[in-house]
Design an enzyme around this catalytic site. Structure first.
Site, short mmCIF file in Angstrom:
data_model
loop_
_atom_site.label_atom_id
_atom_site.label_comp_id
_atom_site.label_asym_id
_atom_site.label_seq_id
_atom_site.Cartn_x
_atom_site.Cartn_y
_atom_site.Cartn_z
N CYS A 69 33.82 5.90 7.66
CA CYS A 69 33.52 5.24 8.94
C CYS A 69 32.11 5.65 9.37
O CYS A 69 31.87 6.85 9.61
CB CYS A 69 34.53 5.66 10.00
SG CYS A 69 36.24 5.55 9.40
N CYS B 122 50.43 11.30 23.07
CA CYS B 122 49.83 10.27 22.23
C CYS B 122 49.23 10.96 21.00
O CYS B 122 48.84 12.13 21.07
CB CYS B 122 48.74 9.60 23.06
SG CYS B 122 47.72 8.45 22.15
N CYS C 6 31.30 7.98 12.39
CA CYS C 6 32.13 9.16 12.67
C CYS C 6 31.55 10.49 12.18
O CYS C 6 31.29 10.68 10.99
CB CYS C 6 33.51 8.96 12.09
SG CYS C 6 34.64 10.31 12.59
N ARG D 253 40.68 1.30 28.80
CA ARG D 253 40.12 2.65 28.93
C ARG D 253 38.62 2.69 28.68
O ARG D 253 38.15 2.29 27.61
CB ARG D 253 40.85 3.58 27.96
CG ARG D 253 40.49 5.06 28.13
CD ARG D 253 41.46 5.96 27.39
NE ARG D 253 42.82 5.68 27.79
CZ ARG D 253 43.80 5.35 26.95
NH1 ARG D 253 43.59 5.31 25.67
NH2 ARG D 253 45.00 5.09 27.41
N CYS E 256 46.42 13.39 24.25
CA CYS E 256 46.27 12.69 22.98
C CYS E 256 45.71 13.62 21.90
O CYS E 256 44.65 14.21 22.07
CB CYS E 256 45.35 11.49 23.18
SG CYS E 256 45.12 10.54 21.67
N CYS F 290 48.10 1.71 21.33
CA CYS F 290 46.79 1.89 21.95
C CYS F 290 45.78 1.46 20.90
O CYS F 290 45.69 2.09 19.85
CB CYS F 290 46.62 3.36 22.33
SG CYS F 290 44.93 3.79 22.82
N CYS G 229 37.07 14.57 6.75
CA CYS G 229 37.84 13.35 6.50
C CYS G 229 37.28 12.58 5.30
O CYS G 229 36.07 12.43 5.17
CB CYS G 229 37.84 12.48 7.75
SG CYS G 229 38.82 11.00 7.57
N1 SAM Z 1 41.27 9.44 11.80
C1 SAM Z 1 42.00 8.60 12.66
C2 SAM Z 1 41.50 7.17 12.67
O1 SAM Z 1 40.35 6.95 12.34
O2 SAM Z 1 42.29 6.29 13.06
C3 SAM Z 1 42.04 9.10 14.11
C4 SAM Z 1 40.82 9.77 14.71
S1 SAM Z 1 39.36 8.74 14.90
C5 SAM Z 1 38.13 9.92 15.30
C6 SAM Z 1 39.71 7.82 16.38
C7 SAM Z 1 38.71 6.84 16.88
O3 SAM Z 1 37.59 7.51 17.43
C8 SAM Z 1 38.08 5.88 15.91
O4 SAM Z 1 38.89 4.80 15.58
C9 SAM Z 1 36.86 5.41 16.69
O5 SAM Z 1 37.17 4.27 17.44
C10 SAM Z 1 36.56 6.58 17.61
N2 SAM Z 1 35.27 7.21 17.30
C11 SAM Z 1 34.98 8.05 16.29
N3 SAM Z 1 33.70 8.42 16.30
C12 SAM Z 1 33.13 7.79 17.36
C13 SAM Z 1 31.80 7.77 17.89
N4 SAM Z 1 30.82 8.46 17.32
N5 SAM Z 1 31.57 7.03 18.98
C14 SAM Z 1 32.58 6.33 19.56
N6 SAM Z 1 33.84 6.31 19.10
C15 SAM Z 1 34.11 7.01 18.01
C1 DTB Z 2 39.37 6.27 21.27
O1 DTB Z 2 39.35 5.03 21.28
N1 DTB Z 2 38.37 7.06 21.60
C2 DTB Z 2 38.71 8.45 21.44
C3 DTB Z 2 40.21 8.37 21.07
N2 DTB Z 2 40.42 6.97 20.92
C4 DTB Z 2 40.75 9.14 19.96
C5 DTB Z 2 37.85 9.15 20.44
C6 DTB Z 2 36.40 9.07 20.73
C7 DTB Z 2 35.74 9.95 19.75
C8 DTB Z 2 34.27 10.07 20.00
C9 DTB Z 2 33.61 10.89 18.98
C10 DTB Z 2 34.03 12.32 18.95
O2 DTB Z 2 34.13 12.98 20.01
O3 DTB Z 2 34.22 12.86 17.84
FE1 SF4 Z 3 38.17 9.84 9.41
FE2 SF4 Z 3 36.53 9.59 11.47
FE3 SF4 Z 3 37.21 7.45 10.07
FE4 SF4 Z 3 39.06 8.66 11.63
S1 SF4 Z 3 37.21 7.63 12.33
S2 SF4 Z 3 39.31 7.93 9.54
S3 SF4 Z 3 38.37 10.79 11.43
S4 SF4 Z 3 36.03 9.21 9.32
#
Ligand code: SAM
Ligand code: DTB
Ligand code: SF4
Length: 323
Positions: A56, A128, A59, A260, A96, A188, A52
């Site tokens: 973030c 979702c 992430c 959730r 989802c 959501c 990506c």
């Molecule tokens: N790329 C899209 C976005 O960022 O909206 C969708 C996928 S993103 C992985 C969805 C959500 O996962 C993020 O908004 C964040 O709240 C959660 N997330 C990602 N990495 C995480 C982590 N290490 N711990 C907890 N939540 C995480």
């Molecule tokens: C949300 O709030 N939590 C989920 C879902 N929406 C998409 C994602 C959590 C991701 C945790 C890190 C991972 O497994 O990559």
């Molecule tokens: Fe990309 Fe992760 Fe950020 Fe979603 S949360 S936009 S997957 S870097």
């Protein structure tokens, strides 16, 4: 009464009230507005993983950080349908699909996602997606394909946002949420705690969510899962009381929302999770993986449900059919 005019002061007072008082109040609101003892079970699938362009800092899927996540191009529709069937067979009512995209582009991949949505919708599961930013037109297309809900988290407060993400801003986030709302898809939206934010930031995020013209139908509360290679890899674990405060405050502010208990359950005991359910959480992600990180397994969760006397909630869709 459902309110959209909460003030930061009121939210701060609720958030900071003695924890047992707070839980009692949240449990009371929960009882009044929802079926306590029912927990919605959702399954996540990462349909496009890693690589990506965003930054973030929590992430593991951001291309710029060196994590152990293996990138994977968009999955095939048939593979996704198979995974959805497995999720349904193991008791999930919501499926989802997540993609590591900054935003949706109008290309073949989006057409494929629309096919995935159509396919899962036909299986009588709530479908979702979480795909990054959307235009109003893309939201309409997803709605027409049968999308039930769209996940787009605010993640933290407006003030703290640029310390976590610099490649987009809060207004972008709120824009997508508005496009989703206008298209008639359920919203959501929630966030993460444990990013190094202050209590004021947590209150700020809850303020933004609870003063939207309409509350999100679901509010995920994630505890950071620290992943090696990301800037937040060494963040300290949040205590269960911080999760409880966040969940209980969300429940009081947004009585009808599904709150959730999302990422972070792998590091929580059954007793700790029970406190979160008492504080008003009524939804979880099940399955041994979230998107890329581990989650308690189905058997473990089934044992927990049995021990606590919790029931998985039927799909809203199913209720509509029966009514
Ligand atoms: N790329 C899209 C976005 O960022 O909206 C969708 C996928 S993103 C992985 C969805 C959500 O996962 C993020 O908004 C964040 O709240 C959660 N997330 C990602 N990495 C995480 C982590 N290490 N711990 C907890 N939540 C995480
Ligand atoms: C949300 O709030 N939590 C989920 C879902 N929406 C998409 C994602 C959590 C991701 C945790 C890190 C991972 O497994 O990559
Ligand atoms: Fe990309 Fe992760 Fe950020 Fe979603 S949360 S936009 S997957 S870097």
């Amino acid at each position: 009464m459902i309110r959209n005019n909460w003030t930061r002061e009121e939210i701060s007072e609720i958030y900071h009230s003695p924890v047992l008082e707070l839980m009692y109040k949240a449990a009371t609101v929960h009882r009044e507005f929802n079926e306590t003892g029912e927990v919605q079970v959702c399954t996540l699938l990462s349909v496009k993983t890693g690589g990506c362009p965003e930054d973030c800092s929590y992430c593991p899927q951001a291309a710029r950080y060196h994590t152990n996540v293996k990138t994977h191009k968009l999955m095939e529709v048939s593979e996704v349908i198979e995974a959805a069937q497995q999720a349904k067979d193991s008791g999930s009512t919501r499926f989802c699909m997540g993609a590591a995209w900054r935003e949706v582009r109008d290309n073949k991949d989006f057409d494929k996602v629309l096919e995935m949505v159509k396919g899962v919708n036909k299986m009588d599961m709530e479908v979702c997606c979480t795909l990054g930013m959307l235009t109003p037109d893309q939201a309409e297309k997803l709605k027409d394909a049968g999308l039930y809900a769209y996940n787009h988290n605010l993640d933290t407060s407006e003030e703290h946002y640029d310390k976590i993400i610099t490649t987009r801003n809060y207004t972008d986030r709120l824009g997508t949420i508005e496009h989703v709302r206008k298209s008639g898809i359920h919203v959501c939206s929630g966030g993460i705690i444990g990013l190094g934010e202050s209590e004021n930031d947590r209150i700020g995020m809850l303020y933004t969510l609870s003063t939207l013209p309409e509350h999100p139908e679901s509010v995920p509360v994630n505890a950071l899962v620290p992943v090696e290679g990301t800037p937040l890899e060494n963040q300290e674990k949040v205590s269960v009381w911080e999760m409880v405060r966040m969940i209980a405050t969300a429940r009081i502010l947004m009585p009808k929302a599904m709150v959730r208990l999302s990422a972070g359950r792998v590091r929580m005991s059954v007793e700790e999770q029970a406190l979160c359910f008492l504080a008003g959480a009524n939804s979880i992600f099940a399955g041994d993986k979230l998107l890329t990180t581990p989650n308690p397994g189905t058997i473990e969760d089934m044992e927990m449900f049995k021990m606590l006397g919790l029931k998985p909630r039927k799909a809203f869709k199913e209720e509509l059919i029966e009514a």
